[in-house]
Design a protein around this motif. Sequence first.
Motif, mmCIF file in Angstrom:
data_model
loop_
_atom_site.group_PDB
_atom_site.id
_atom_site.type_symbol
_atom_site.label_atom_id
_atom_site.label_comp_id
_atom_site.label_asym_id
_atom_site.label_seq_id
_atom_site.Cartn_x
_atom_site.Cartn_y
_atom_site.Cartn_z
ATOM 1 N N GLY B 4 -30.947 -20.704 -13.228
ATOM 2 C CA GLY B 4 -29.691 -21.040 -12.564
ATOM 3 C C GLY B 4 -29.742 -22.324 -11.764
ATOM 4 O O GLY B 4 -28.708 -22.870 -11.412
ATOM 5 N N THR B 5 -30.956 -22.841 -11.486
ATOM 6 C CA THR B 5 -31.061 -23.952 -10.549
ATOM 7 C C THR B 5 -31.210 -25.308 -11.240
ATOM 8 O O THR B 5 -31.248 -26.327 -10.582
ATOM 9 C CB THR B 5 -32.263 -23.761 -9.619
ATOM 10 N N VAL B 6 -31.328 -25.329 -12.572
ATOM 11 C CA VAL B 6 -31.576 -26.583 -13.286
ATOM 12 C C VAL B 6 -30.308 -27.004 -14.020
ATOM 13 O O VAL B 6 -29.627 -26.175 -14.616
ATOM 14 C CB VAL B 6 -32.733 -26.400 -14.290
ATOM 15 N N ASN B 7 -29.990 -28.298 -13.970
ATOM 16 C CA ASN B 7 -28.904 -28.835 -14.770
ATOM 17 C C ASN B 7 -29.366 -28.789 -16.231
ATOM 18 O O ASN B 7 -30.304 -29.498 -16.610
ATOM 19 C CB ASN B 7 -28.648 -30.282 -14.307
ATOM 20 N N PRO B 8 -28.724 -27.976 -17.094
ATOM 21 C CA PRO B 8 -29.237 -27.807 -18.465
ATOM 22 C C PRO B 8 -29.240 -29.113 -19.252
ATOM 23 O O PRO B 8 -30.174 -29.391 -20.006
ATOM 24 C CB PRO B 8 -28.276 -26.798 -19.094
ATOM 25 N N ARG B 9 -28.222 -29.963 -19.048
ATOM 26 C CA ARG B 9 -28.171 -31.209 -19.803
ATOM 27 C C ARG B 9 -29.340 -32.113 -19.400
ATOM 28 O O ARG B 9 -30.025 -32.688 -20.249
ATOM 29 C CB ARG B 9 -26.835 -31.921 -19.544
ATOM 30 N N ALA B 10 -29.589 -32.210 -18.106
ATOM 31 C CA ALA B 10 -30.715 -33.023 -17.633
ATOM 32 C C ALA B 10 -32.026 -32.498 -18.206
ATOM 33 O O ALA B 10 -32.869 -33.267 -18.675
ATOM 34 C CB ALA B 10 -30.765 -32.997 -16.098
ATOM 35 N N ALA B 11 -32.174 -31.164 -18.214
ATOM 36 C CA ALA B 11 -33.411 -30.563 -18.719
ATOM 37 C C ALA B 11 -33.565 -30.814 -20.221
ATOM 38 O O ALA B 11 -34.655 -31.138 -20.691
ATOM 39 C CB ALA B 11 -33.423 -29.062 -18.424
ATOM 40 N N HIS B 12 -32.465 -30.699 -20.970
ATOM 41 C CA HIS B 12 -32.537 -30.915 -22.416
ATOM 42 C C HIS B 12 -32.806 -32.376 -22.769
ATOM 43 O O HIS B 12 -33.563 -32.677 -23.689
ATOM 44 C CB HIS B 12 -31.248 -30.426 -23.088
ATOM 45 N N LEU B 13 -32.189 -33.291 -22.023
ATOM 46 C CA LEU B 13 -32.448 -34.718 -22.256
ATOM 47 C C LEU B 13 -33.919 -35.023 -22.020
ATOM 48 O O LEU B 13 -34.566 -35.739 -22.797
ATOM 49 C CB LEU B 13 -31.583 -35.578 -21.325
ATOM 50 N N SER B 14 -34.441 -34.468 -20.941
ATOM 51 C CA SER B 14 -35.841 -34.699 -20.601
ATOM 52 C C SER B 14 -36.764 -34.117 -21.670
ATOM 53 O O SER B 14 -37.752 -34.738 -22.081
ATOM 54 C CB SER B 14 -36.130 -34.068 -19.237
ATOM 55 N N LEU B 15 -36.399 -32.910 -22.141
ATOM 56 C CA LEU B 15 -37.202 -32.241 -23.165
ATOM 57 C C LEU B 15 -37.235 -33.060 -24.458
ATOM 58 O O LEU B 15 -38.298 -33.294 -25.044
ATOM 59 C CB LEU B 15 -36.587 -30.861 -23.412
ATOM 60 N N ALA B 16 -36.064 -33.528 -24.884
ATOM 61 C CA ALA B 16 -35.977 -34.312 -26.114
ATOM 62 C C ALA B 16 -36.758 -35.622 -25.964
ATOM 63 O O ALA B 16 -37.536 -36.009 -26.854
ATOM 64 C CB ALA B 16 -34.512 -34.598 -26.457
ATOM 65 N N LEU B 17 -36.585 -36.279 -24.818
ATOM 66 C CA LEU B 17 -37.252 -37.563 -24.586
ATOM 67 C C LEU B 17 -38.770 -37.380 -24.553
ATOM 68 O O LEU B 17 -39.523 -38.196 -25.086
ATOM 69 C CB LEU B 17 -36.745 -38.176 -23.273
ATOM 70 N N ARG B 18 -39.220 -36.281 -23.931
ATOM 71 C CA ARG B 18 -40.646 -35.994 -23.839
ATOM 72 C C ARG B 18 -41.248 -35.815 -25.240
ATOM 73 O O ARG B 18 -42.352 -36.276 -25.515
ATOM 74 C CB ARG B 18 -40.818 -34.738 -22.970
ATOM 75 N N HIS B 19 -40.502 -35.178 -26.134
ATOM 76 C CA HIS B 19 -41.010 -34.996 -27.492
ATOM 77 C C HIS B 19 -41.040 -36.317 -28.264
ATOM 78 O O HIS B 19 -41.941 -36.529 -29.074
ATOM 79 C CB HIS B 19 -40.198 -33.925 -28.244
ATOM 80 N N VAL B 20 -40.095 -37.185 -28.008
ATOM 81 C CA VAL B 20 -40.154 -38.524 -28.620
ATOM 82 C C VAL B 20 -41.398 -39.250 -28.106
ATOM 83 O O VAL B 20 -42.150 -39.858 -28.873
ATOM 84 C CB VAL B 20 -38.876 -39.349 -28.304
ATOM 85 N N ALA B 21 -41.638 -39.137 -26.792
ATOM 86 C CA ALA B 21 -42.785 -39.829 -26.184
ATOM 87 C C ALA B 21 -44.106 -39.282 -26.704
ATOM 88 O O ALA B 21 -45.051 -40.031 -26.946
ATOM 89 C CB ALA B 21 -42.714 -39.702 -24.659
ATOM 90 N N ASP B 22 -44.194 -37.963 -26.871
ATOM 91 C CA ASP B 22 -45.461 -37.345 -27.284
ATOM 92 C C ASP B 22 -45.788 -37.581 -28.755
ATOM 93 O O ASP B 22 -46.952 -37.546 -29.149
ATOM 94 C CB ASP B 22 -45.431 -35.835 -27.003
ATOM 95 N N ALA B 23 -44.733 -37.781 -29.581
ATOM 96 C CA ALA B 23 -44.967 -37.983 -31.015
ATOM 97 C C ALA B 23 -45.318 -39.433 -31.261
ATOM 98 O O ALA B 23 -44.460 -40.260 -31.542
ATOM 99 C CB ALA B 23 -43.721 -37.585 -31.802
ATOM 100 N N THR B 24 -46.605 -39.760 -31.121
ATOM 101 C CA THR B 24 -47.007 -41.164 -31.199
ATOM 102 C C THR B 24 -46.814 -41.743 -32.596
ATOM 103 O O THR B 24 -46.756 -42.950 -32.770
ATOM 104 C CB THR B 24 -48.487 -41.320 -30.784
#
Lengths: 399, 399
Positions: B4-24
């Motif tokens: 309930g405390t996390v902005n879902p859009r912010a969390a999803h953007l971060s999640l997607a970006l993190r996977h782009v970053a990790d996939a070298t």
Amino acid sequence: MQTGTVNPRAAHLSLALRHVADATDGISRAGIAARTGLNRSTASSLIDELITGGLVKETGFHKGAAKAGRPATALGLRDDGPAGLGIDVNVDYTAVCVVDLTGALRYKHVLAEDQRGHTTREILDRIARLARGAQQAADADGLTLCGSAVAVPGIVDRAHTKVTLAPNLGWRDLDVTEVLPADIHDGRTTLDNEANYAALSESALLRRHASYLFVSGQIGVGAGIVLDGTLYRGAHGWSGEIGHLTVDRDGPPCPCGRRGCLERYAGQEAILRAAGIGSDAGTSFGVRPTVAVLAERARAGCPATVKALTRAGHVLGDTLAGCLNLLDLTHVVLGGIYRELAPWMSPPIEHELSTQFLGAPWAIPTVQVATYGPEAPAIGAARSVIHDVLTNPLRWLTR
Amino acid sequence: MQTGTVNPRAAHLSLALRHVADATDGISRAGIAARTGLNRSTASSLIDELITGGLVKETGFHKGAAKAGRPATALGLRDDGPAGLGIDVNVDYTAVCVVDLTGALRYKHVLAEDQRGHTTREILDRIARLARGAQQAADADGLTLCGSAVAVPGIVDRAHTKVTLAPNLGWRDLDVTEVLPADIHDGRTTLDNEANYAALSESALLRRHASYLFVSGQIGVGAGIVLDGTLYRGAHGWSGEIGHLTVDRDGPPCPCGRRGCLERYAGQEAILRAAGIGSDAGTSFGVRPTVAVLAERARAGCPATVKALTRAGHVLGDTLAGCLNLLDLTHVVLGGIYRELAPWMSPPIEHELSTQFLGAPWAIPTVQVATYGPEAPAIGAARSVIHDVLTNPLRWLTR
């Protein structure tokens, strides 16, 4: 963040249950919805599932949320459902206890007997007997043991539930869990160092997600490191070996093979020796526990005893200051024998922290006395079983 | 779990970006959906938003996922978007660097000059000049500085971006961020101890969520503790003060007010003194850096120098073994001057770990040399700015 890897139902059940557990004054279904961010019908159906599964009960009307209309039903954890069995195998005693879902201690049995005169087989048989007694007591009390946790004074291999090395018991690569009657542990036995489990007995600090060092004085000296309310175990589960931090490389030899370890200055036997008391005076839990002998003499003003405790406090405090310089923690908890000896050991410990901890000019760490004495590891072990139920209720519900 | 405390859009953007970053080796939109557990249209719209916002770009066709039909478009981080500015104010040099979103070093400038002869004003002006130069270099390179991070050799108050105490610079309760030109830091300056930032320069260990102790030798000796890929700062951000762990309570006095601190045995000046070299031989980063003088003499077989390095290695190794007995970490990284001195210091360090670390019979810790030398704190500082963008891309997208 790995949303794809978590079972959402399991996560939601755990979330709802955690909020019931944290609301010590009761909480309604609407309250669970508000605090979890789930919608009301989802929250309500999760609660129904937890009630049916025997983890949550309705405790009456919830006064806190009284508004116009029908008062809400308050929810609480059941104290007649799953329970955890905690076992502590120490050098001079064996302890078992049963803790219910609310964290309350429901049964305790301590057998004061020095293990050092006995074979591994004898010690293991004793553990099995005590576990069986706890099982019967839990049954009679209407509780269902859903797992057990064994605390040992040594290095453990949690992944394989093996004691890698417990030098004071003479154990090496030993599977303790095999001796527990199968119907007791239901295949769910965990193992940890006794200082780690003892750290988990501090429920007030855990509840507010504190970070602290729990230092446990016994024959050896161990520490449990809790960071943000979670036990920090390290890469192999070997963290907190404070007893073997070096005080003086030219100091007395230690059974671990090194010299001048903290245990040689601040362990139970070192303090007894410095106070001129034979180590056969008693045991941690005996009719006349060793620590009681020390406390009694110190209270009577025996100079050798007071001097021994003061010196041990200075050495321990200096080592603790080093730990805080590394970890920057706000709280140190004195457990094991240090709990009863705190009147004499706390002042020198606090003196060392205020002069040797680099952050002391801005924030002096709090030194507090443990809630429980020698029974802390068994209580923390039993609570770790309960913690697993609260974290993963689905496993209990689908057993 | 607090959904309930996390902005879902912010969390999803971060999640997607993190996977782009990790996939070298590149990743497709479908790959993002599969790895995040999000549905394909959600994943695709998040990626579009990250592309529009200048964080992600299409890099061509994704070879890894070639199947029947149209090949998927591969995604990668942009190297012409946001960049982080890292600044390291050390005792004998000031360093600045710029790192882009991919973590690549794009600009570096080091000014070797002992700060101890200068006023705080002069030092702060120098920082501002260097920051301005980095800003211009970033502009010319098509990068947009989106934040800065300042590394200092001392205790900081991160909440108020103040240096609480940097004894070797003579600083106390100083707001360093005020001197940075406002258009550079955009109100987003963070501050940390230099060993903490140096620890963040080890991207290979960070990427695999390792736990390690980064020990940084300078005039002082600091350590950054990384647990599961995250910097552990402690309650006040004062963790890792390894340089002031006590080696010998009767040892030489330390500027911190205590005696026999590790710095007095394994710090740069202590090693120089033991090797019979004047501390005016150079600086960490000078034309002929101090550490190069030591390495040169050791390579030439100078007995006093080899003996000094060996002795410092033993003392440091003993202290490191204590840290591992407390924290049970698998890796120690030798940074700062220890990086170049590793050929002589590693063997005694490894000897101490194999004899003084309690877990050594089962798992000997790995001692490795840092990726970067004295520039590590500035690089780690700049990367911490990038880490913040990857963790909270919404702040960049809505700036």
